[in-house]
Design an enzyme around this catalytic site. Sequence first.
Site, PDB file in Angstrom:
ATOM      1  N   GLY A  38       0.086  22.829  -4.455  1.00 28.14           N
ATOM      2  CA  GLY A  38      -0.886  23.849  -4.850  1.00 28.14           C
ATOM      3  C   GLY A  38      -0.709  25.223  -4.237  1.00 28.14           C
ATOM      4  O   GLY A  38      -1.174  26.215  -4.781  1.00 28.14           O
ATOM      5  N   ASP A  94      -4.112  26.019  -1.217  1.00 27.21           N
ATOM      6  CA  ASP A  94      -4.807  26.661  -2.335  1.00 27.21           C
ATOM      7  C   ASP A  94      -6.320  26.659  -2.153  1.00 27.21           C
ATOM      8  O   ASP A  94      -6.986  27.658  -2.375  1.00 27.21           O
ATOM      9  CB  ASP A  94      -4.422  26.003  -3.671  1.00 27.21           C
ATOM     10  CG  ASP A  94      -4.497  24.469  -3.653  1.00 27.21           C
ATOM     11  OD1 ASP A  94      -4.958  23.883  -2.643  1.00 27.21           O
ATOM     12  OD2 ASP A  94      -4.101  23.854  -4.661  1.00 27.21           O
ATOM     13  N   ASP A  97     -11.870  22.115  -0.130  1.00 27.47           N
ATOM     14  CA  ASP A  97     -12.938  21.483  -0.910  1.00 27.47           C
ATOM     15  C   ASP A  97     -13.780  20.668   0.068  1.00 27.47           C
ATOM     16  O   ASP A  97     -14.686  21.216   0.710  1.00 27.47           O
ATOM     17  CB  ASP A  97     -12.278  20.648  -2.015  1.00 27.47           C
ATOM     18  CG  ASP A  97     -13.286  19.957  -2.935  1.00 27.47           C
ATOM     19  OD1 ASP A  97     -14.466  20.318  -2.926  1.00 27.47           O
ATOM     20  OD2 ASP A  97     -12.874  19.039  -3.670  1.00 27.47           O
ATOM     21  N   LYS A 125     -14.702  26.072  -1.609  1.00 25.93           N
ATOM     22  CA  LYS A 125     -15.781  25.647  -2.505  1.00 25.93           C
ATOM     23  C   LYS A 125     -17.104  25.522  -1.767  1.00 25.93           C
ATOM     24  O   LYS A 125     -17.164  24.904  -0.710  1.00 25.93           O
ATOM     25  CB  LYS A 125     -15.434  24.290  -3.125  1.00 25.93           C
ATOM     26  CG  LYS A 125     -15.041  24.369  -4.564  1.00 25.93           C
ATOM     27  CD  LYS A 125     -14.947  23.001  -5.192  1.00 25.93           C
ATOM     28  CE  LYS A 125     -13.681  22.922  -6.003  1.00 25.93           C
ATOM     29  NZ  LYS A 125     -13.583  21.661  -6.751  1.00 25.93           N
ATOM     30  N   PHE A 146     -14.509  22.580 -10.924  1.00 23.42           N
ATOM     31  CA  PHE A 146     -13.081  22.286 -10.847  1.00 23.42           C
ATOM     32  C   PHE A 146     -12.294  23.454 -11.424  1.00 23.42           C
ATOM     33  O   PHE A 146     -12.488  23.835 -12.575  1.00 23.42           O
ATOM     34  CB  PHE A 146     -12.749  20.985 -11.583  1.00 23.42           C
ATOM     35  CG  PHE A 146     -11.421  20.438 -11.161  1.00 23.42           C
ATOM     36  CD1 PHE A 146     -11.303  19.686  -9.992  1.00 23.42           C
ATOM     37  CD2 PHE A 146     -10.280  20.698 -11.905  1.00 23.42           C
ATOM     38  CE1 PHE A 146     -10.071  19.209  -9.574  1.00 23.42           C
ATOM     39  CE2 PHE A 146      -9.038  20.214 -11.487  1.00 23.42           C
ATOM     40  CZ  PHE A 146      -8.934  19.466 -10.326  1.00 23.42           C
ATOM     41  N   VAL A 147     -11.416  24.040 -10.601  1.00 20.94           N
ATOM     42  CA  VAL A 147     -10.680  25.241 -11.020  1.00 20.94           C
ATOM     43  C   VAL A 147      -9.182  24.974 -11.124  1.00 20.94           C
ATOM     44  O   VAL A 147      -8.642  24.079 -10.456  1.00 20.94           O
ATOM     45  CB  VAL A 147     -10.935  26.414 -10.046  1.00 20.94           C
ATOM     46  CG1 VAL A 147     -12.354  26.938 -10.168  1.00 20.94           C
ATOM     47  CG2 VAL A 147     -10.638  26.024  -8.600  1.00 20.94           C
ATOM     48  N   ASP A 153      -3.862  22.779 -10.082  1.00 21.13           N
ATOM     49  CA  ASP A 153      -3.571  22.016 -11.300  1.00 21.13           C
ATOM     50  C   ASP A 153      -4.702  21.098 -11.720  1.00 21.13           C
ATOM     51  O   ASP A 153      -5.571  20.739 -10.928  1.00 21.13           O
ATOM     52  CB  ASP A 153      -2.332  21.147 -11.084  1.00 21.13           C
ATOM     53  CG  ASP A 153      -2.645  19.914 -10.216  1.00 21.13           C
ATOM     54  OD1 ASP A 153      -3.149  20.097  -9.086  1.00 21.13           O
ATOM     55  OD2 ASP A 153      -2.412  18.776 -10.681  1.00 21.13           O
ATOM     56  N   ARG A 159      -0.775  25.126 -13.434  1.00 24.44           N
ATOM     57  CA  ARG A 159      -0.463  25.784 -12.154  1.00 24.44           C
ATOM     58  C   ARG A 159       0.073  27.202 -12.351  1.00 24.44           C
ATOM     59  O   ARG A 159      -0.033  28.044 -11.469  1.00 24.44           O
ATOM     60  CB  ARG A 159       0.615  25.000 -11.395  1.00 24.44           C
ATOM     61  CG  ARG A 159       0.170  23.666 -10.866  1.00 24.44           C
ATOM     62  CD  ARG A 159       1.205  23.177  -9.853  1.00 24.44           C
ATOM     63  NE  ARG A 159       1.120  21.735  -9.643  1.00 24.44           N
ATOM     64  CZ  ARG A 159       0.273  21.154  -8.795  1.00 24.44           C
ATOM     65  NH1 ARG A 159      -0.555  21.877  -8.087  1.00 24.44           N
ATOM     66  NH2 ARG A 159       0.277  19.845  -8.646  1.00 24.44           N
TER      67      ARG A 159
HETATM   68  P1  IMP Z   1     -10.114  18.476   0.104  1.00 17.33           P
HETATM   69  O1  IMP Z   1      -9.314  17.496   0.909  1.00 17.33           O
HETATM   70  O2  IMP Z   1     -11.316  17.828  -0.512  1.00 17.33           O
HETATM   71  O3  IMP Z   1     -10.456  19.748   0.830  1.00 17.33           O
HETATM   72  O4  IMP Z   1      -9.257  18.853  -1.152  1.00 17.33           O
HETATM   73  C1  IMP Z   1      -8.211  19.684  -1.030  1.00 17.33           C
HETATM   74  C2  IMP Z   1      -7.188  19.434  -2.119  1.00 17.33           C
HETATM   75  O5  IMP Z   1      -7.779  18.919  -3.324  1.00 17.33           O
HETATM   76  C3  IMP Z   1      -6.575  20.742  -2.474  1.00 17.33           C
HETATM   77  O6  IMP Z   1      -5.390  20.930  -1.737  1.00 17.33           O
HETATM   78  C4  IMP Z   1      -6.322  20.610  -3.956  1.00 17.33           C
HETATM   79  O7  IMP Z   1      -5.040  20.084  -4.148  1.00 17.33           O
HETATM   80  C5  IMP Z   1      -7.312  19.618  -4.453  1.00 17.33           C
HETATM   81  N1  IMP Z   1      -8.471  20.250  -5.131  1.00 17.33           N
HETATM   82  C6  IMP Z   1      -9.747  20.341  -4.661  1.00 17.33           C
HETATM   83  N2  IMP Z   1     -10.531  21.005  -5.528  1.00 17.33           N
HETATM   84  C7  IMP Z   1      -9.739  21.351  -6.565  1.00 17.33           C
HETATM   85  C8  IMP Z   1      -9.981  22.079  -7.791  1.00 17.33           C
HETATM   86  O8  IMP Z   1     -11.080  22.567  -8.103  1.00 17.33           O
HETATM   87  N3  IMP Z   1      -8.904  22.230  -8.609  1.00 17.33           N
HETATM   88  C9  IMP Z   1      -7.681  21.738  -8.322  1.00 17.33           C
HETATM   89  N4  IMP Z   1      -7.413  21.073  -7.181  1.00 17.33           N
HETATM   90  C10 IMP Z   1      -8.433  20.872  -6.321  1.00 17.33           C
HETATM   91 MG    MG Z   2      -3.415  20.599  -2.760  1.00 16.83          MG
END
Ligand code: IMP
Ligand code: MG
Length: 174
Positions: A38, A94, A97, A125, A146-147, A153, A159
Amino acid sequence: MKRLIDEQRIHETVDRLAKQVAAEYEGRPLTILGVLTGSIVLLSDLIRRIDLPLRVGLIQASSYRGRTTTAGELTIIDDLLPDIAERDVLLVDDIFDTGHTMQALLQAVAKHEPRSVHSLVLLWKEGRQTVEMSPDYFGFRIPDEFVVGYGLDYDDDYRHLPYIAVLEPNDMET
Ligand code: IMP
Ligand code: MG
């Protein structure tokens, strides 16, 4: 799909982030570590705007599986990691979340004994964080949607979009 952040705003924000990083890391042995896949678009834009000597490396993290927008089991692969011992490391991803990925990456990188390790993300987010740590640098706070685009992606598509868009339910139908 609904456009959320256009190219111009992304570029202004990446410029701002590059200036912040350059001011912070001047005179230090910086390695910027991009998180696959990402971060690739952000990584390539960011490193070209940081006017400092720096090294670039990659690390892989994956958690999403196919046509779902919920995370699966997290895997970190550090086979591509350059030697970061005694270096200041900035992890670039990227999106932040839940924060689970960044927290696990920081721990994985710390095992290689860098001088320091910090984090930078383009997007953060709202209202989703489940970990104690927060990113050291971020570009935009975004709503809990979701973006895709600018590296992000959905099922490995989108992407390449130069802007960030919100995926709508009919974009997920097959
Ligand atoms: P986290 O571990 O929940 O912080 O998620 C991080 C990873 O989830 C990021 O590196 C992204 O690859 C993926 N991700 C989280 N939200 C999104 C979204 O809205 N679109 C696309 N990928 C996302
Ligand atoms: Mg990622």
